[in-house]
Design a protein around this motif. Structure first.
Motif, PDB file in Angstrom:
ATOM      1  N   ARG A  58       0.831  -1.269   0.051  1.00  0.00           N
ATOM      2  CA  ARG A  58      -0.039   0.068   0.141  1.00  0.00           C
ATOM      3  C   ARG A  58       0.760   1.214   0.090  1.00  0.00           C
ATOM      4  NH1 ARG A  58      -4.818   1.807   4.198  1.00  0.00           N
ATOM      5  NH2 ARG A  58      -5.426   3.835   3.154  1.00  0.00           N
ATOM      6  N   LEU A  59       1.779   1.130   0.942  1.00  0.00           N
ATOM      7  CA  LEU A  59       2.767   2.374   1.075  1.00  0.00           C
ATOM      8  C   LEU A  59       3.522   2.550  -0.519  1.00  0.00           C
ATOM      9  CD1 LEU A  59       4.220   2.023   4.200  1.00  0.00           C
ATOM     10  CD2 LEU A  59       3.019   4.182   3.561  1.00  0.00           C
ATOM     11  N   ALA A  60       3.862   1.380  -0.983  1.00  0.00           N
ATOM     12  CA  ALA A  60       4.497   1.714  -2.420  1.00  0.00           C
ATOM     13  C   ALA A  60       3.671   1.972  -3.396  1.00  0.00           C
ATOM     14  CB  ALA A  60       5.273   0.252  -2.718  1.00  0.00           C
ATOM     15  N   ARG A  61       2.267   1.574  -3.408  1.00  0.00           N
ATOM     16  CA  ARG A  61       1.393   2.076  -4.464  1.00  0.00           C
ATOM     17  C   ARG A  61       0.945   3.454  -4.083  1.00  0.00           C
ATOM     18  NH1 ARG A  61      -1.766  -1.742  -3.299  1.00  0.00           N
ATOM     19  NH2 ARG A  61      -3.283  -0.645  -1.831  1.00  0.00           N
ATOM     20  N   GLY A  62       0.922   3.866  -2.821  1.00  0.00           N
ATOM     21  CA  GLY A  62       0.410   5.241  -2.583  1.00  0.00           C
ATOM     22  C   GLY A  62       1.547   6.229  -2.849  1.00  0.00           C
ATOM     23  N   THR A  63       2.817   6.006  -3.106  1.00  0.00           N
ATOM     24  CA  THR A  63       3.757   6.906  -3.267  1.00  0.00           C
ATOM     25  C   THR A  63       4.399   6.945  -4.571  1.00  0.00           C
ATOM     26  OG1 THR A  63       5.270   5.571  -2.117  1.00  0.00           O
ATOM     27  CG2 THR A  63       4.525   6.764  -0.730  1.00  0.00           C
ATOM     28  N   THR A  64       3.975   5.886  -5.579  1.00  0.00           N
ATOM     29  CA  THR A  64       4.972   5.654  -6.664  1.00  0.00           C
ATOM     30  C   THR A  64       4.531   6.739  -7.716  1.00  0.00           C
ATOM     31  OG1 THR A  64       5.533   3.889  -8.160  1.00  0.00           O
ATOM     32  CG2 THR A  64       3.155   4.094  -7.705  1.00  0.00           C
ATOM     33  N   SER A  65       3.554   7.499  -7.624  1.00  0.00           N
ATOM     34  CA  SER A  65       3.121   8.343  -8.937  1.00  0.00           C
ATOM     35  C   SER A  65       4.061   9.528  -8.614  1.00  0.00           C
ATOM     36  CB  SER A  65       1.656   8.711  -8.622  1.00  0.00           C
ATOM     37  OG  SER A  65       1.327   9.403  -7.502  1.00  0.00           O
ATOM     38  N   ALA A  66       4.590  10.008  -7.388  1.00  0.00           N
ATOM     39  CA  ALA A  66       5.048  11.326  -7.132  1.00  0.00           C
ATOM     40  C   ALA A  66       6.269  11.332  -6.070  1.00  0.00           C
ATOM     41  CB  ALA A  66       4.133  12.304  -7.011  1.00  0.00           C
ATOM     42  N   ALA A  67       6.924  10.153  -5.899  1.00  0.00           N
ATOM     43  CA  ALA A  67       7.785   9.945  -5.005  1.00  0.00           C
ATOM     44  C   ALA A  67       8.818  11.030  -4.998  1.00  0.00           C
ATOM     45  CB  ALA A  67       8.519   8.550  -5.024  1.00  0.00           C
ATOM     46  N   ASP A  68       9.216  11.702  -6.104  1.00  0.00           N
ATOM     47  CA  ASP A  68      10.326  12.515  -6.067  1.00  0.00           C
ATOM     48  C   ASP A  68       9.959  13.978  -5.721  1.00  0.00           C
ATOM     49  OD1 ASP A  68       8.705  12.911  -7.882  1.00  0.00           O
ATOM     50  OD2 ASP A  68      10.352  13.458  -9.694  1.00  0.00           O
ATOM     51  N   ARG A  69       8.661  14.250  -5.212  1.00  0.00           N
ATOM     52  CA  ARG A  69       7.986  15.248  -4.784  1.00  0.00           C
ATOM     53  C   ARG A  69       8.658  15.792  -3.624  1.00  0.00           C
ATOM     54  NH1 ARG A  69       1.860  15.144  -4.725  1.00  0.00           N
ATOM     55  NH2 ARG A  69       2.141  15.157  -6.990  1.00  0.00           N
ATOM     56  N   PRO A  70       9.018  17.008  -3.584  1.00  0.00           N
ATOM     57  CA  PRO A  70       9.853  17.377  -2.130  1.00  0.00           C
ATOM     58  C   PRO A  70       8.878  17.309  -1.018  1.00  0.00           C
ATOM     59  CG  PRO A  70      10.405  18.998  -3.956  1.00  0.00           C
ATOM     60  CD  PRO A  70       9.328  18.134  -4.474  1.00  0.00           C
ATOM     61  N   MET A  71       9.484  17.197  -0.047  1.00  0.00           N
ATOM     62  CA  MET A  71       8.886  17.048   1.184  1.00  0.00           C
ATOM     63  C   MET A  71       9.833  17.256   2.531  1.00  0.00           C
ATOM     64  SD  MET A  71       5.885  14.235   2.694  1.00  0.00           S
ATOM     65  CE  MET A  71       6.942  12.960   2.675  1.00  0.00           C
ATOM     66  N   VAL A  72       9.349  17.938   3.550  1.00  0.00           N
ATOM     67  CA  VAL A  72      10.134  18.338   4.689  1.00  0.00           C
ATOM     68  C   VAL A  72       9.614  17.534   5.873  1.00  0.00           C
ATOM     69  CG1 VAL A  72      11.016  19.824   6.467  1.00  0.00           C
ATOM     70  CG2 VAL A  72      10.961  20.176   3.732  1.00  0.00           C
ATOM     71  N   ALA A  73      10.721  16.556   6.594  1.00  0.00           N
ATOM     72  CA  ALA A  73       9.960  15.982   7.994  1.00  0.00           C
ATOM     73  C   ALA A  73      10.793  16.813   9.212  1.00  0.00           C
ATOM     74  CB  ALA A  73      10.913  14.818   8.104  1.00  0.00           C
ATOM     75  N   SER A  74       9.716  16.764  10.211  1.00  0.00           N
ATOM     76  CA  SER A  74       9.931  17.635  11.241  1.00  0.00           C
ATOM     77  C   SER A  74      11.171  17.118  12.135  1.00  0.00           C
ATOM     78  CB  SER A  74       8.834  17.673  12.215  1.00  0.00           C
ATOM     79  OG  SER A  74       8.291  16.596  12.630  1.00  0.00           O
ATOM     80  N   HIS A  75      11.396  15.928  11.944  1.00  0.00           N
ATOM     81  CA  HIS A  75      12.426  15.218  12.669  1.00  0.00           C
ATOM     82  C   HIS A  75      13.433  14.236  11.701  1.00  0.00           C
ATOM     83  CE1 HIS A  75      13.131  15.809  16.722  1.00  0.00           C
ATOM     84  NE2 HIS A  75      13.319  14.856  17.174  1.00  0.00           N
ATOM     85  N   PRO A  76      14.553  13.937  11.902  1.00  0.00           N
ATOM     86  CA  PRO A  76      15.243  13.371  11.192  1.00  0.00           C
ATOM     87  C   PRO A  76      15.045  11.682  11.702  1.00  0.00           C
ATOM     88  CG  PRO A  76      16.804  14.169  12.648  1.00  0.00           C
ATOM     89  CD  PRO A  76      15.495  14.956  12.665  1.00  0.00           C
ATOM     90  N   ILE A  77      13.719  11.091  11.314  1.00  0.00           N
ATOM     91  CA  ILE A  77      13.636   9.852  11.933  1.00  0.00           C
ATOM     92  C   ILE A  77      12.535   8.915  10.701  1.00  0.00           C
ATOM     93  CG2 ILE A  77      13.302  10.259  14.373  1.00  0.00           C
ATOM     94  CD1 ILE A  77      10.345  10.310  13.926  1.00  0.00           C
ATOM     95  N   TYR A  78      12.945   9.423   9.490  1.00  0.00           N
ATOM     96  CA  TYR A  78      12.192   8.659   8.507  1.00  0.00           C
ATOM     97  C   TYR A  78      13.095   8.374   7.279  1.00  0.00           C
ATOM     98  CZ  TYR A  78       8.232  11.059  10.433  1.00  0.00           C
ATOM     99  OH  TYR A  78       7.100  11.476  11.432  1.00  0.00           O
ATOM    100  N   GLN A  79      14.451   7.829   7.678  1.00  0.00           N
ATOM    101  CA  GLN A  79      15.317   7.560   6.449  1.00  0.00           C
ATOM    102  C   GLN A  79      14.928   6.336   5.944  1.00  0.00           C
ATOM    103  OE1 GLN A  79      16.094   8.331   9.863  1.00  0.00           O
ATOM    104  NE2 GLN A  79      17.694   9.900   9.907  1.00  0.00           N
ATOM    105  N   TYR A  80      14.579   5.473   6.585  1.00  0.00           N
ATOM    106  CA  TYR A  80      14.377   3.965   5.993  1.00  0.00           C
ATOM    107  C   TYR A  80      12.992   4.024   5.482  1.00  0.00           C
ATOM    108  CZ  TYR A  80      18.090   2.296   9.111  1.00  0.00           C
ATOM    109  OH  TYR A  80      19.137   2.158   9.896  1.00  0.00           O
ATOM    110  N   LEU A  81      11.997   4.772   5.717  1.00  0.00           N
ATOM    111  CA  LEU A  81      10.917   5.073   4.944  1.00  0.00           C
ATOM    112  C   LEU A  81      11.200   5.748   3.755  1.00  0.00           C
ATOM    113  CD1 LEU A  81       7.430   5.309   5.138  1.00  0.00           C
ATOM    114  CD2 LEU A  81       7.975   7.475   5.560  1.00  0.00           C
ATOM    115  N   ALA A  82      12.016   6.550   3.747  1.00  0.00           N
ATOM    116  CA  ALA A  82      12.223   7.304   2.546  1.00  0.00           C
ATOM    117  C   ALA A  82      13.046   6.663   1.459  1.00  0.00           C
ATOM    118  CB  ALA A  82      13.266   8.657   2.809  1.00  0.00           C
ATOM    119  N   ARG A  83      14.098   5.735   2.259  1.00  0.00           N
ATOM    120  CA  ARG A  83      14.875   4.811   1.159  1.00  0.00           C
ATOM    121  C   ARG A  83      14.083   3.764   0.666  1.00  0.00           C
ATOM    122  NH1 ARG A  83      19.977   1.464   3.611  1.00  0.00           N
ATOM    123  NH2 ARG A  83      17.852   0.361   4.671  1.00  0.00           N
ATOM    124  N   ARG A  84      13.287   3.199   1.291  1.00  0.00           N
ATOM    125  CA  ARG A  84      12.317   2.033   0.886  1.00  0.00           C
ATOM    126  C   ARG A  84      11.362   2.648  -0.585  1.00  0.00           C
ATOM    127  NH1 ARG A  84      10.213  -0.852  -2.207  1.00  0.00           N
ATOM    128  NH2 ARG A  84       8.734  -2.382  -1.497  1.00  0.00           N
TER     129      ARG A  84
END
Length: 296
Positions: free
Chosen positions: A182-208
């Protein structure tokens, strides 16, 4: 007389059987909620799973008191996350043979984090996110590997329950892999869209999922200083994000000011601690729905 004795023995067996079964459960302690959730689902009734961190603290930076450390020391299994998570375990004496490093098999793919500014939030005191990214479970495929490590450890302790553990693992894996899809399907159309995280804790999410994500050092319950706002403005010049990812509900003042500069807010709860409502899977499904709003 013999019948009376047999009846008495039968009644005593029935009376004390529940206590015997309860006492025979494995005692499993975990350093964060995701590991506790995985263990609860895999072990079923074979274990009592304990995650003792207070609800108002990030378990990654928590330091348990002496009584709690003693309880960990007495556990049959101690589930640790690896990747530098819960640094307190290196400061106390724990039985190494009962410790299970659930991310050890993919340690060669840990994400290294450059030096960041120390800061504090909650009762955990000052800390830094430099070293190794530790929210490994935010890549559901890695979460599956952590669940498999837990299953292997439980099986070593209770071989007779191997089939039960493996059956429960398959159910958990099915849920985690469906989440991944579901996460892959939900992000695949525009994964390169810039986004900011309030905290540096999403590295593995971003890589996947190949997310174009940059991080700042903001806290949800604190309105950032003018210096922080200025730093964000500078970041947005080179990384024109329209969304900020928060680990918890941010202060309304922060939300409104972000909106005034064209940045909307969503919550993606890493679920390091036990949620007020629901469980790990329901929180992650809610997170997936939030990301679908960003990338639709």
């Amino acid at each position: 007389m013999r019948n009376l004795l047999q009846i008495t023995l039968l009644l005593l067996t029935i009376l004390f059987a529940p206590a015997t079964v309860a006492a025979d459960k494995l005692k499993v302690y975990a350093v964060n909620y995701p590991l506790a959730y995985f263990a609860e689902r895999i072990a079923g009734g074979q274990a009592e799973v304990v995650f003792p961190a207070p609800p108002d603290i990030d378990p990654a930076f928590w330091m348990p008191d002496a009584v709690t450390v003693t309880a960990y020391q007495g556990a049959d299994l101690i589930l640790i996350n690896g990747a530098g998570y819960a640094k307190w375990i290196s400061r106390v004496s724990l039985p190494r043979l009962r410790m299970v490093d659930t991310s050890r098999l993919f340690a060669d793919s840990y994400i290294r984090v450059a030096q960041t500014t120390s800061h504090s939030h909650g009762p955990g005191g000052d800390h830094s996110h430099s070293g190794t990214a530790f929210t490994t479970w935010l890549d559901p495929r890695q979460a599956v590997q952590q669940a498999e490590a837990i299953t292997a450890a439980l099986t070593r302790k209770r071989p007779a329950a191997k089939q039960q553990f493996e059956s429960n693992l398959e159910s958990l894996k099915s849920d985690l892999l469906a989440l991944d899809e579901r996460l892959a399907r939900g992000t695949t159309s525009a994964a390169d869209r810039p986004m900011v995280a309030s905290h540096p804790i999403y590295q593995y999410l971003a890589r996947r999922y190949g997310l174009n994500l940059r991080s700042v050092m903001w806290e949800p319950d604190e309105v950032p200083s003018e210096t922080r706002w200025a730093e964000l403005a500078q970041l947005l010049k080179e990384h024109p994000a329209k969304w900020m990812l928060w680990e918890a509900e941010p202060a309304s003042e922060s939300v409104e000011r972000l909106r005034s500069i064209g940045v909307e807010s969503i919550v993606f709860d890493p679920s390091g601690n036990r949620p007020v409502a629901g469980d790990f899977l329901s929180v992650m499904l809610k997170n997936a729905a939030s990301l679908e709003d960003v990338y639709r």
